[in-house]
Design a protein around this motif. Sequence first.
Motif, PDB file in Angstrom:
ATOM      1  N   LEU A   1      52.174  29.717  65.881  1.00 35.61           N
ATOM      2  CA  LEU A   1      52.507  29.529  64.473  1.00 35.61           C
ATOM      3  C   LEU A   1      53.104  28.139  64.237  1.00 35.61           C
ATOM      4  O   LEU A   1      52.710  27.435  63.297  1.00 35.61           O
ATOM      5  CB  LEU A   1      53.478  30.618  64.012  1.00 35.61           C
ATOM      6  N   LEU A   2      54.021  27.724  65.089  1.00 38.89           N
ATOM      7  CA  LEU A   2      54.626  26.394  64.948  1.00 38.89           C
ATOM      8  C   LEU A   2      53.596  25.283  65.113  1.00 38.89           C
ATOM      9  O   LEU A   2      53.639  24.272  64.414  1.00 38.89           O
ATOM     10  CB  LEU A   2      55.758  26.215  65.963  1.00 38.89           C
ATOM     11  N   VAL A   3      52.682  25.458  66.034  1.00 37.74           N
ATOM     12  CA  VAL A   3      51.638  24.456  66.238  1.00 37.74           C
ATOM     13  C   VAL A   3      50.762  24.346  64.997  1.00 37.74           C
ATOM     14  O   VAL A   3      50.428  23.238  64.552  1.00 37.74           O
ATOM     15  CB  VAL A   3      50.791  24.805  67.485  1.00 37.74           C
ATOM     16  N   LEU A   4      50.396  25.465  64.427  1.00 39.62           N
ATOM     17  CA  LEU A   4      49.547  25.438  63.239  1.00 39.62           C
ATOM     18  C   LEU A   4      50.284  24.847  62.039  1.00 39.62           C
ATOM     19  O   LEU A   4      49.698  24.083  61.265  1.00 39.62           O
ATOM     20  CB  LEU A   4      49.052  26.845  62.919  1.00 39.62           C
ATOM     21  N   VAL A   5      51.560  25.168  61.884  1.00 34.51           N
ATOM     22  CA  VAL A   5      52.343  24.675  60.750  1.00 34.51           C
ATOM     23  C   VAL A   5      52.599  23.174  60.863  1.00 34.51           C
ATOM     24  O   VAL A   5      52.505  22.439  59.878  1.00 34.51           O
ATOM     25  CB  VAL A   5      53.682  25.455  60.621  1.00 34.51           C
ATOM     26  N   THR A   6      52.933  22.697  62.077  1.00 37.69           N
ATOM     27  CA  THR A   6      53.263  21.280  62.250  1.00 37.69           C
ATOM     28  C   THR A   6      52.042  20.392  62.441  1.00 37.69           C
ATOM     29  O   THR A   6      52.160  19.173  62.424  1.00 37.69           O
ATOM     30  CB  THR A   6      54.206  21.083  63.455  1.00 37.69           C
ATOM     31  N   GLY A   7      50.877  20.971  62.658  1.00 40.19           N
ATOM     32  CA  GLY A   7      49.667  20.182  62.810  1.00 40.19           C
ATOM     33  C   GLY A   7      49.517  19.517  64.166  1.00 40.19           C
ATOM     34  O   GLY A   7      48.788  18.538  64.302  1.00 40.19           O
ATOM     35  N   GLU A   8      50.203  20.028  65.165  1.00 38.94           N
ATOM     36  CA  GLU A   8      50.072  19.484  66.518  1.00 38.94           C
ATOM     37  C   GLU A   8      48.639  19.693  67.012  1.00 38.94           C
ATOM     38  O   GLU A   8      48.008  20.711  66.705  1.00 38.94           O
ATOM     39  CB  GLU A   8      51.035  20.188  67.484  1.00 38.94           C
ATOM     40  N   PRO A   9      48.129  18.753  67.799  1.00 34.05           N
ATOM     41  CA  PRO A   9      46.758  18.926  68.303  1.00 34.05           C
ATOM     42  C   PRO A   9      46.689  20.024  69.367  1.00 34.05           C
ATOM     43  O   PRO A   9      47.545  20.116  70.243  1.00 34.05           O
ATOM     44  CB  PRO A   9      46.438  17.557  68.921  1.00 34.05           C
TER      45      PRO A   9
END
Length: 141
Positions: A6-14
């Motif tokens: 969820l954090l990866v998707l929200v922050t836009g991390e690759p």
Amino acid sequence: MAVLVLLVLVTGEPVSWLWLLIPVVLLMQLVFNIGTGMFMARLGAFMRDMNQLLPFITRTWLYASGVFYAIDDRTKDLPDILRWVLEFNPAAAYIEFMRDLLIYQRFPERWAWVTCLFWAVFALIVGFWYFWRAEERYGRG
């Protein structure tokens, strides 16, 4: 893991294809934890003071495992044998494996694979054997 995704998707991390290896390292760590848990269960069943000592042991292990630092960066001035001991630490191997996948986005080095697999198999075999050897004495007061 759901929070991480969820954090990866929200922050836009690759997201990398290497993330497909996350379940592999988590499975190896699960096997290691089961073996270690069986070993510690027998110790805890027959040595009541282990409950008092275990927090100290795990805290010391935490600081020696490179959770807050990369072992290879902080131990350059140490003798090679001490660096090897720190890197052979099972927790450090699992941490470095995940750090390679998630932070550095590179395929984990061979030593990480070998160390993680070794500790998983070793802990499961020794933990099961040690726990099973006292099976008839559990719960007998």
